[in-house]
Design a protein around this motif. Structure first.
Motif, PDB file in Angstrom:
ATOM      1  N   PHE A  83       0.813  -1.309   0.021  1.00  0.00           N
ATOM      2  CA  PHE A  83       0.134  -0.178   0.005  1.00  0.00           C
ATOM      3  C   PHE A  83       0.819   1.153  -0.115  1.00  0.00           C
ATOM      4  CE2 PHE A  83      -2.018   3.264   2.527  1.00  0.00           C
ATOM      5  CZ  PHE A  83      -2.951   3.619   1.791  1.00  0.00           C
ATOM      6  N   THR A  84       1.815   1.206   0.697  1.00  0.00           N
ATOM      7  CA  THR A  84       2.874   2.459   0.911  1.00  0.00           C
ATOM      8  C   THR A  84       3.567   2.740  -0.360  1.00  0.00           C
ATOM      9  OG1 THR A  84       3.456   2.142   3.246  1.00  0.00           O
ATOM     10  CG2 THR A  84       4.780   3.459   2.020  1.00  0.00           C
ATOM     11  N   LYS A  85       3.855   1.682  -1.284  1.00  0.00           N
ATOM     12  CA  LYS A  85       4.667   1.840  -2.424  1.00  0.00           C
ATOM     13  C   LYS A  85       3.654   2.264  -3.470  1.00  0.00           C
ATOM     14  CE  LYS A  85       8.384  -1.490  -1.575  1.00  0.00           C
ATOM     15  NZ  LYS A  85       9.297  -0.520  -1.546  1.00  0.00           N
ATOM     16  N   ALA A  86       2.534   1.896  -3.606  1.00  0.00           N
ATOM     17  CA  ALA A  86       1.393   2.175  -4.312  1.00  0.00           C
ATOM     18  C   ALA A  86       0.932   3.493  -4.197  1.00  0.00           C
ATOM     19  CB  ALA A  86       0.211   1.175  -4.462  1.00  0.00           C
ATOM     20  N   SER A  87       0.649   3.938  -2.881  1.00  0.00           N
ATOM     21  CA  SER A  87       0.200   5.409  -2.831  1.00  0.00           C
ATOM     22  C   SER A  87       1.275   6.420  -2.990  1.00  0.00           C
ATOM     23  CB  SER A  87      -0.152   5.425  -1.378  1.00  0.00           C
ATOM     24  OG  SER A  87       0.643   5.252  -0.407  1.00  0.00           O
ATOM     25  N   ASP A  88       2.619   6.030  -2.688  1.00  0.00           N
ATOM     26  CA  ASP A  88       3.808   6.910  -3.133  1.00  0.00           C
ATOM     27  C   ASP A  88       3.718   6.887  -4.692  1.00  0.00           C
ATOM     28  OD1 ASP A  88       4.531   7.311  -0.475  1.00  0.00           O
ATOM     29  OD2 ASP A  88       6.187   6.235  -0.541  1.00  0.00           O
ATOM     30  N   CYS A  89       3.501   5.876  -5.291  1.00  0.00           N
ATOM     31  CA  CYS A  89       3.472   6.122  -6.737  1.00  0.00           C
ATOM     32  C   CYS A  89       2.403   7.031  -7.192  1.00  0.00           C
ATOM     33  CB  CYS A  89       3.252   4.508  -7.559  1.00  0.00           C
ATOM     34  SG  CYS A  89       3.004   4.659  -9.065  1.00  0.00           S
ATOM     35  N   MET A  90       1.262   6.862  -6.460  1.00  0.00           N
ATOM     36  CA  MET A  90       0.101   7.633  -6.973  1.00  0.00           C
ATOM     37  C   MET A  90       0.520   9.208  -6.651  1.00  0.00           C
ATOM     38  SD  MET A  90      -2.541   5.992  -8.056  1.00  0.00           S
ATOM     39  CE  MET A  90      -4.040   6.950  -7.989  1.00  0.00           C
ATOM     40  N   TRP A  91       1.149   9.167  -5.582  1.00  0.00           N
ATOM     41  CA  TRP A  91       1.596  10.835  -5.439  1.00  0.00           C
ATOM     42  C   TRP A  91       2.620  11.352  -6.340  1.00  0.00           C
ATOM     43  CZ3 TRP A  91       5.933  12.402  -2.148  1.00  0.00           C
ATOM     44  CH2 TRP A  91       5.748  13.942  -1.736  1.00  0.00           C
ATOM     45  N   LEU A  92       3.841  10.522  -6.494  1.00  0.00           N
ATOM     46  CA  LEU A  92       5.001  10.964  -7.199  1.00  0.00           C
ATOM     47  C   LEU A  92       4.637  11.009  -8.634  1.00  0.00           C
ATOM     48  CD1 LEU A  92       7.549   8.903  -5.243  1.00  0.00           C
ATOM     49  CD2 LEU A  92       7.331  11.524  -5.180  1.00  0.00           C
ATOM     50  N   LEU A  93       3.913  10.128  -9.163  1.00  0.00           N
ATOM     51  CA  LEU A  93       4.069  10.205 -10.528  1.00  0.00           C
ATOM     52  C   LEU A  93       2.727  10.793 -11.161  1.00  0.00           C
ATOM     53  CD1 LEU A  93       5.091   8.954 -13.301  1.00  0.00           C
ATOM     54  CD2 LEU A  93       3.891   6.581 -12.604  1.00  0.00           C
ATOM     55  N   PHE A  94       1.613  10.733 -10.500  1.00  0.00           N
ATOM     56  CA  PHE A  94       0.336  11.012 -10.890  1.00  0.00           C
ATOM     57  C   PHE A  94       0.035  12.349 -10.244  1.00  0.00           C
ATOM     58  CE2 PHE A  94       0.189   6.439 -11.546  1.00  0.00           C
ATOM     59  CZ  PHE A  94       0.150   6.639 -12.995  1.00  0.00           C
ATOM     60  N   GLY A  95       0.490  12.822  -9.149  1.00  0.00           N
ATOM     61  CA  GLY A  95       0.172  13.844  -8.320  1.00  0.00           C
ATOM     62  C   GLY A  95      -1.171  13.797  -7.506  1.00  0.00           C
ATOM     63  N   ILE A  96      -1.669  12.554  -7.121  1.00  0.00           N
ATOM     64  CA  ILE A  96      -2.639  12.135  -6.394  1.00  0.00           C
ATOM     65  C   ILE A  96      -2.482  11.770  -5.159  1.00  0.00           C
ATOM     66  CG2 ILE A  96      -4.818  10.942  -6.481  1.00  0.00           C
ATOM     67  CD1 ILE A  96      -4.534  12.879  -8.630  1.00  0.00           C
ATOM     68  N   ASP A  97      -2.952  12.418  -4.029  1.00  0.00           N
ATOM     69  CA  ASP A  97      -2.631  11.981  -2.691  1.00  0.00           C
ATOM     70  C   ASP A  97      -3.697  10.971  -2.313  1.00  0.00           C
ATOM     71  OD1 ASP A  97      -1.217  11.923  -0.342  1.00  0.00           O
ATOM     72  OD2 ASP A  97      -1.617  13.817   0.423  1.00  0.00           O
ATOM     73  N   VAL A  98      -3.316   9.910  -1.555  1.00  0.00           N
ATOM     74  CA  VAL A  98      -4.282   8.800  -1.168  1.00  0.00           C
ATOM     75  C   VAL A  98      -4.352   9.093   0.354  1.00  0.00           C
ATOM     76  CG1 VAL A  98      -4.873   6.331  -1.055  1.00  0.00           C
ATOM     77  CG2 VAL A  98      -3.275   7.211  -2.873  1.00  0.00           C
ATOM     78  N   THR A  99      -5.437   9.604   0.767  1.00  0.00           N
ATOM     79  CA  THR A  99      -5.749  10.318   1.956  1.00  0.00           C
ATOM     80  C   THR A  99      -6.739   9.373   2.861  1.00  0.00           C
ATOM     81  OG1 THR A  99      -5.059  12.542   1.233  1.00  0.00           O
ATOM     82  CG2 THR A  99      -6.337  12.415   3.283  1.00  0.00           C
ATOM     83  N   GLU A 100      -6.575   9.144   4.110  1.00  0.00           N
ATOM     84  CA  GLU A 100      -7.495   8.498   4.677  1.00  0.00           C
ATOM     85  C   GLU A 100      -8.611   9.471   5.325  1.00  0.00           C
ATOM     86  OE1 GLU A 100      -6.810   5.113   8.223  1.00  0.00           O
ATOM     87  OE2 GLU A 100      -6.207   7.025   8.963  1.00  0.00           O
ATOM     88  N   VAL A 101      -9.762   8.879   5.099  1.00  0.00           N
ATOM     89  CA  VAL A 101     -10.900   9.768   5.590  1.00  0.00           C
ATOM     90  C   VAL A 101     -11.868   9.208   6.758  1.00  0.00           C
ATOM     91  CG1 VAL A 101     -11.311  10.750   3.033  1.00  0.00           C
ATOM     92  CG2 VAL A 101     -12.403   8.471   3.747  1.00  0.00           C
ATOM     93  N   HIS A 102     -11.581   7.683   6.952  1.00  0.00           N
ATOM     94  CA  HIS A 102     -12.338   7.215   8.054  1.00  0.00           C
ATOM     95  C   HIS A 102     -11.233   6.069   8.751  1.00  0.00           C
ATOM     96  CE1 HIS A 102     -15.281   5.521  10.673  1.00  0.00           C
ATOM     97  NE2 HIS A 102     -16.171   6.201  10.205  1.00  0.00           N
ATOM     98  N   HIS A 103     -10.933   6.413   9.887  1.00  0.00           N
ATOM     99  CA  HIS A 103      -9.839   5.309  10.555  1.00  0.00           C
ATOM    100  C   HIS A 103     -10.421   4.386  10.840  1.00  0.00           C
ATOM    101  CE1 HIS A 103      -6.308   4.267  12.726  1.00  0.00           C
ATOM    102  NE2 HIS A 103      -7.048   4.119  13.610  1.00  0.00           N
ATOM    103  N   LEU A 104     -11.771   4.086  11.335  1.00  0.00           N
ATOM    104  CA  LEU A 104     -12.040   2.764  11.875  1.00  0.00           C
ATOM    105  C   LEU A 104     -12.341   1.785  10.874  1.00  0.00           C
ATOM    106  CD1 LEU A 104     -15.053   4.131  14.366  1.00  0.00           C
ATOM    107  CD2 LEU A 104     -12.599   2.966  14.850  1.00  0.00           C
TER     108      LEU A 104
END
Length: 311
Positions: free
Chosen positions: A146-167
């Motif tokens: 998950f960390t590598k995939a979300s970093d990819c989304m951020w670095l390559l596509f400029g999209i931040d994967v942001t947690e909206v509901h912790h539970l």
């Protein structure tokens, strides 16, 4: 000291930073003997768009369409634990529990595809859905994947994967650094272009807020983007940058004063100035190289002054 707004903290994830793509990039930058701050900055830009992009990311199915793309570091999705590295005999060979590096890489690629689909459909994603996508056999490696995939989304596509509901561990997708344009309708359809907007804005800021057209393309050539040549993610970059980014207000394109014959240069456009800040762009850069933002007093002071003067 660490960068104050580390993405690990902003995203609500945990774990060692070196397991992410930023660790790979930082390692590359640190191994290069640079000739001054600008050389270091340009190398970082190249690492972001070159090493993080492509080859091990979106799968071999794209390879026949990107013969002109630059070589890339498949180490982007490296660093996950594997059975080969285990010193516990009872764990050796348990590939279903401790997957190999190659298996981890495949799951990162698969998860990136899945996250892009969710983004296109304007849907949130849950941890349960992501576990189902990578299969429960990889649950022990979920955080790494998950960390590598979300970093990819951020670095390559400029999209931040942001947690909206912790539970329930649900996540939404937000364009990074305040940028509201994703360029899905421009270039290659369905692929976010926010990352390229950020890269170009970063290049301009690191070149004293103004860069000649020739210099911009020299840098973009170094990261595999060539005017008139389709890129498998972005499409034809000259049209994307000199038409769409200008039309959307993210760039300004003007004649260099006093130049004969006339030459052109790029600056931030009004929409870029309204939506993001030099500080956000500088923090983006600092988080990639894992430097404290104040390690370059000139850049930091410039960004800070603009931040303080904003209404």
């Amino acid at each position: 000291p660490e960068v104050p707004c580390s993405r690990q903290k902003c995203k609500g994830t945990e774990g060692p930073a070196e397991s992410t793509s930023t660790g790979v990039i930082r390692g590359k930058i640190g191994s290069v003997s640079t000739q001054g701050e600008r050389a270091r900055e340009e190398e970082t830009i190249a690492a972001i768009s070159g090493d993080v992009s492509v080859e091990g990311m979106l799968g071999s199915s794209q390879s026949s369409q990107r013969a002109s793309d630059p070589p890339t570091a498949t180490g982007f999705i490296a660093g996950a634990p594997s059975a080969e590295g285990s010193h516990n005999p009872s764990m050796a060979g348990a590939s279903a529990v401790f997957p190999t590096q190659e298996a981890i890489s495949r799951k990162v690629v698969s998860l990136v595809h899945f996250l892009l689909l969710k983004y296109r459909n304007n849907q949130i994603v849950t941890k349960a859905e992501m576990l189902a996508k990578i299969t429960r056999a990889y649950e022990v490696s979920y955080h790494v994947i998950f960390t590598k995939a979300s970093d990819c989304m951020w670095l390559l596509f400029g999209i931040d994967v942001t947690e909206v509901h912790h539970l329930v561990n649900s996540y939404s997708f937000v364009p990074a650094l305040g940028i509201t344009y994703d360029g899905m309708q421009h270039g290659v359809p369905g692929i976010p272009k926010t990352g390229l907007v950020i890269i170009v804005l970063c290049i301009i800021f690191l070149h004293d807020n103004c860069i000649s057209e020739e210099e911009l393309w020299r840098i973009l050539n170094n990261i595999g983007l060539y005017a008139g040549t389709d890129h498998f993610l972005y499409g034809e970059p000259r049209r994307l940058i000199t038409e769409h980014f200008l039309e959307e207000g993210y760039l300004e394109y003007r004649v260099v004063p006093g130049s004969l014959p006339p030459r052109h240069e790029f600056l931030w456009g009004p929409r870029a100035c309204a939506e993001t800040t030099k500080m956000k762009i500088w923090m983006f850069y600092a988080s990639i190289v894992r430097q404290h933002p104040a390690s370059n007093p000139f850049r930091y002071a410039e960004a800070l002054i603009e931040e303080l003067l904003r209404p």
